[in-house]
Design a protein around this motif. Structure first.
Motif, PDB file in Angstrom:
ATOM      1  N   ALA A 148       0.833  -1.207   0.000  1.00 18.21           N
ATOM      2  CA  ALA A 148       0.000   0.000   0.000  1.00 18.21           C
ATOM      3  C   ALA A 148       0.867   1.257   0.000  1.00 18.21           C
ATOM      4  CB  ALA A 148      -0.928  -0.006   1.199  1.00 18.21           C
ATOM      5  N   GLN A 149       1.991   1.226   0.712  1.00 22.02           N
ATOM      6  CA  GLN A 149       2.864   2.389   0.733  1.00 22.02           C
ATOM      7  C   GLN A 149       3.507   2.622  -0.620  1.00 22.02           C
ATOM      8  OE1 GLN A 149       5.643   1.795   3.897  1.00 22.02           O
ATOM      9  NE2 GLN A 149       4.168   2.298   5.495  1.00 22.02           N
ATOM     10  N   GLY A 150       3.855   1.579  -1.322  1.00 15.70           N
ATOM     11  CA  GLY A 150       4.454   1.728  -2.641  1.00 15.70           C
ATOM     12  C   GLY A 150       3.475   2.342  -3.627  1.00 15.70           C
ATOM     13  N   GLN A 151       2.221   1.942  -3.568  1.00 17.28           N
ATOM     14  CA  GLN A 151       1.221   2.504  -4.461  1.00 17.28           C
ATOM     15  C   GLN A 151       0.927   3.955  -4.098  1.00 17.28           C
ATOM     16  OE1 GLN A 151      -2.048  -0.167  -4.108  1.00 17.28           O
ATOM     17  NE2 GLN A 151      -1.055  -1.788  -5.292  1.00 17.28           N
ATOM     18  N   GLY A 152       0.922   4.272  -2.838  1.00 13.91           N
ATOM     19  CA  GLY A 152       0.686   5.656  -2.411  1.00 13.91           C
ATOM     20  C   GLY A 152       1.802   6.573  -2.854  1.00 13.91           C
ATOM     21  N   LEU A 153       3.027   6.073  -2.757  1.00  8.66           N
ATOM     22  CA  LEU A 153       4.184   6.868  -3.169  1.00  8.66           C
ATOM     23  C   LEU A 153       4.151   7.120  -4.676  1.00  8.66           C
ATOM     24  CD1 LEU A 153       6.771   8.229  -2.277  1.00  8.66           C
ATOM     25  CD2 LEU A 153       7.950   6.071  -2.628  1.00  8.66           C
ATOM     26  N   ALA A 154       3.735   6.127  -5.433  1.00  9.76           N
ATOM     27  CA  ALA A 154       3.627   6.311  -6.886  1.00  9.76           C
ATOM     28  C   ALA A 154       2.559   7.353  -7.219  1.00  9.76           C
ATOM     29  CB  ALA A 154       3.296   4.985  -7.559  1.00  9.76           C
ATOM     30  N   GLY A 155       1.468   7.346  -6.483  1.00  4.91           N
ATOM     31  CA  GLY A 155       0.414   8.339  -6.697  1.00  4.91           C
ATOM     32  C   GLY A 155       0.873   9.743  -6.359  1.00  4.91           C
ATOM     33  N   ILE A 156       1.621   9.862  -5.283  1.00  2.00           N
ATOM     34  CA  ILE A 156       2.137  11.179  -4.887  1.00  2.00           C
ATOM     35  C   ILE A 156       3.135  11.684  -5.926  1.00  2.00           C
ATOM     36  CG2 ILE A 156       3.594  12.354  -3.188  1.00  2.00           C
ATOM     37  CD1 ILE A 156       2.168  10.698  -1.047  1.00  2.00           C
ATOM     38  N   ASN A 157       3.993  10.799  -6.430  1.00  2.00           N
ATOM     39  CA  ASN A 157       4.954  11.206  -7.462  1.00  2.00           C
ATOM     40  C   ASN A 157       4.251  11.615  -8.746  1.00  2.00           C
ATOM     41  OD1 ASN A 157       7.186  10.815  -5.842  1.00  2.00           O
ATOM     42  ND2 ASN A 157       7.488   8.707  -6.511  1.00  2.00           N
ATOM     43  N   GLU A 158       3.189  10.914  -9.109  1.00  2.00           N
ATOM     44  CA  GLU A 158       2.436  11.280 -10.314  1.00  2.00           C
ATOM     45  C   GLU A 158       1.754  12.637 -10.141  1.00  2.00           C
ATOM     46  OE1 GLU A 158      -1.224   9.600 -13.065  1.00  2.00           O
ATOM     47  OE2 GLU A 158      -0.405   8.347 -11.477  1.00  2.00           O
ATOM     48  N   ALA A 159       1.172  12.875  -8.965  1.00  2.00           N
ATOM     49  CA  ALA A 159       0.532  14.170  -8.704  1.00  2.00           C
ATOM     50  C   ALA A 159       1.556  15.300  -8.729  1.00  2.00           C
ATOM     51  CB  ALA A 159      -0.182  14.131  -7.365  1.00  2.00           C
ATOM     52  N   THR A 160       2.737  15.050  -8.194  1.00  2.00           N
ATOM     53  CA  THR A 160       3.790  16.062  -8.203  1.00  2.00           C
ATOM     54  C   THR A 160       4.222  16.397  -9.624  1.00  2.00           C
ATOM     55  OG1 THR A 160       4.588  15.293  -6.063  1.00  2.00           O
ATOM     56  CG2 THR A 160       6.115  16.594  -7.366  1.00  2.00           C
ATOM     57  N   SER A 161       4.381  15.374 -10.460  1.00  2.00           N
ATOM     58  CA  SER A 161       4.793  15.644 -11.843  1.00  2.00           C
ATOM     59  C   SER A 161       3.694  16.381 -12.609  1.00  2.00           C
ATOM     60  CB  SER A 161       5.167  14.346 -12.553  1.00  2.00           C
ATOM     61  OG  SER A 161       4.023  13.531 -12.723  1.00  2.00           O
ATOM     62  N   LEU A 162       2.428  16.082 -12.321  1.00  2.00           N
ATOM     63  CA  LEU A 162       1.342  16.805 -12.976  1.00  2.00           C
ATOM     64  C   LEU A 162       1.322  18.270 -12.549  1.00  2.00           C
ATOM     65  CD1 LEU A 162      -1.617  14.247 -12.894  1.00  2.00           C
ATOM     66  CD2 LEU A 162      -0.461  15.166 -14.892  1.00  2.00           C
ATOM     67  N   MET A 163       1.528  18.518 -11.271  1.00  2.00           N
ATOM     68  CA  MET A 163       1.515  19.905 -10.778  1.00  2.00           C
ATOM     69  C   MET A 163       2.694  20.704 -11.344  1.00  2.00           C
ATOM     70  SD  MET A 163      -1.078  20.632  -9.019  1.00  2.00           S
ATOM     71  CE  MET A 163      -0.553  22.137  -8.283  1.00  2.00           C
ATOM     72  N   THR A 164       3.861  20.093 -11.416  1.00  2.00           N
ATOM     73  CA  THR A 164       5.002  20.833 -11.936  1.00  2.00           C
ATOM     74  C   THR A 164       4.885  21.078 -13.433  1.00  2.00           C
ATOM     75  OG1 THR A 164       6.238  18.751 -12.157  1.00  2.00           O
ATOM     76  CG2 THR A 164       6.609  20.050 -10.162  1.00  2.00           C
ATOM     77  N   SER A 165       4.114  20.250 -14.133  1.00  2.00           N
ATOM     78  CA  SER A 165       3.927  20.494 -15.566  1.00  2.00           C
ATOM     79  C   SER A 165       3.026  21.702 -15.813  1.00  2.00           C
ATOM     80  CB  SER A 165       3.349  19.254 -16.247  1.00  2.00           C
ATOM     81  OG  SER A 165       2.007  19.040 -15.841  1.00  2.00           O
ATOM     82  N   TYR A 166       2.238  22.099 -14.826  1.00  2.00           N
ATOM     83  CA  TYR A 166       1.368  23.268 -14.978  1.00  2.00           C
ATOM     84  C   TYR A 166       2.067  24.579 -14.657  1.00  2.00           C
ATOM     85  CZ  TYR A 166      -2.680  20.172 -15.333  1.00  2.00           C
ATOM     86  OH  TYR A 166      -3.574  19.227 -15.722  1.00  2.00           O
ATOM     87  N   PHE A 167       3.242  24.546 -14.039  1.00  2.00           N
ATOM     88  CA  PHE A 167       3.885  25.782 -13.617  1.00  2.00           C
ATOM     89  C   PHE A 167       4.424  26.603 -14.775  1.00  2.00           C
ATOM     90  CE2 PHE A 167       3.949  26.752  -9.216  1.00  2.00           C
ATOM     91  CZ  PHE A 167       3.504  25.603  -8.621  1.00  2.00           C
ATOM     92  N   ASP A 168       4.966  25.964 -15.801  1.00  2.00           N
ATOM     93  CA  ASP A 168       5.485  26.732 -16.937  1.00  2.00           C
ATOM     94  C   ASP A 168       4.387  27.518 -17.650  1.00  2.00           C
ATOM     95  OD1 ASP A 168       8.185  26.222 -16.672  1.00  2.00           O
ATOM     96  OD2 ASP A 168       8.060  24.351 -17.817  1.00  2.00           O
ATOM     97  N   PRO A 169       3.252  26.901 -18.015  1.00  2.00           N
ATOM     98  CA  PRO A 169       2.190  27.697 -18.640  1.00  2.00           C
ATOM     99  C   PRO A 169       1.610  28.763 -17.703  1.00  2.00           C
ATOM    100  CG  PRO A 169       1.807  25.374 -19.048  1.00  2.00           C
ATOM    101  CD  PRO A 169       2.931  25.481 -18.077  1.00  2.00           C
ATOM    102  N   ALA A 170       1.495  28.448 -16.409  1.00  2.00           N
ATOM    103  CA  ALA A 170       0.942  29.421 -15.467  1.00  2.00           C
ATOM    104  C   ALA A 170       1.883  30.615 -15.304  1.00  2.00           C
ATOM    105  CB  ALA A 170       0.681  28.759 -14.117  1.00  2.00           C
ATOM    106  N   THR A 171       3.180  30.357 -15.271  1.00  2.00           N
ATOM    107  CA  THR A 171       4.148  31.448 -15.161  1.00  2.00           C
ATOM    108  C   THR A 171       4.114  32.332 -16.402  1.00  2.00           C
ATOM    109  OG1 THR A 171       5.562  30.037 -13.813  1.00  2.00           O
ATOM    110  CG2 THR A 171       6.578  31.977 -14.767  1.00  2.00           C
ATOM    111  N   LYS A 172       4.045  31.703 -17.571  1.00  2.00           N
ATOM    112  CA  LYS A 172       3.973  32.483 -18.810  1.00  2.00           C
ATOM    113  C   LYS A 172       2.671  33.277 -18.885  1.00  2.00           C
ATOM    114  CE  LYS A 172       7.045  29.533 -21.388  1.00  2.00           C
ATOM    115  NZ  LYS A 172       7.211  28.588 -22.488  1.00  2.00           N
ATOM    116  N   LEU A 173       1.588  32.708 -18.360  1.00  2.00           N
ATOM    117  CA  LEU A 173       0.318  33.424 -18.324  1.00  2.00           C
ATOM    118  C   LEU A 173       0.414  34.649 -17.420  1.00  2.00           C
ATOM    119  CD1 LEU A 173      -2.703  33.507 -19.144  1.00  2.00           C
ATOM    120  CD2 LEU A 173      -3.149  32.152 -17.086  1.00  2.00           C
ATOM    121  N   CYS A 174       1.054  34.514 -16.263  1.00  2.00           N
ATOM    122  CA  CYS A 174       1.235  35.664 -15.368  1.00  2.00           C
ATOM    123  C   CYS A 174       2.083  36.742 -16.029  1.00  2.00           C
ATOM    124  CB  CYS A 174       1.866  35.224 -14.054  1.00  2.00           C
ATOM    125  SG  CYS A 174       0.722  34.425 -12.935  1.00  2.00           S
TER     126      CYS A 174
END
Length: 98
Positions: free
Chosen positions: A20-46
């Motif tokens: 269960a911990q391994g699956q949770g860690l994979a989910g957290i890593n996926e969420a982190t990569s999704l959030m960081t992929s939004y920062f470049d467009p958001a910064t350019k928008l600002c």
């Protein structure tokens, strides 16, 4: 007999918890990569919003200056610092989260 059952139960519980911990860690890593992929467009928008606001503020300040309004410097300063705030806020948020 009871010790064997207890040891088997504890071993199974540890295996399930580790899985269960391994699956949770994979989910957290996926969420982190999704959030960081939004920062470049958001910064350019600002940055783009800051540029548009700067142009609008420059036109507004020029029209007040041309009409002889006494509070031209206040208008110019407020628009200038609003644009600076947008740029600095985007840069700081990017440095915090990336």
């Amino acid at each position: 007999m009871r010790k064997r059952i207890l040891l088997a139960f504890l071993g199974a519980s540890a295996a399930v918890a580790a899985s269960a911990q391994g699956q949770g860690l994979a989910g957290i890593n996926e969420a982190t990569s999704l959030m960081t992929s939004y920062f470049d467009p958001a910064t350019k928008l600002c940055y783009a919003i800051g540029a548009v606001l700067g142009l609008v503020g420059g036109i507004k300040t020029y029209s007040k200056f041309s009409s002889g309004d006494p509070d031209t410097s206040k208008t110019a300063a407020s628009w200038f610092f609003a644009c600076i705030f947008l740029i600095v806020a985007a840069t700081i948020l990017r440095s915090f989260f990336l």
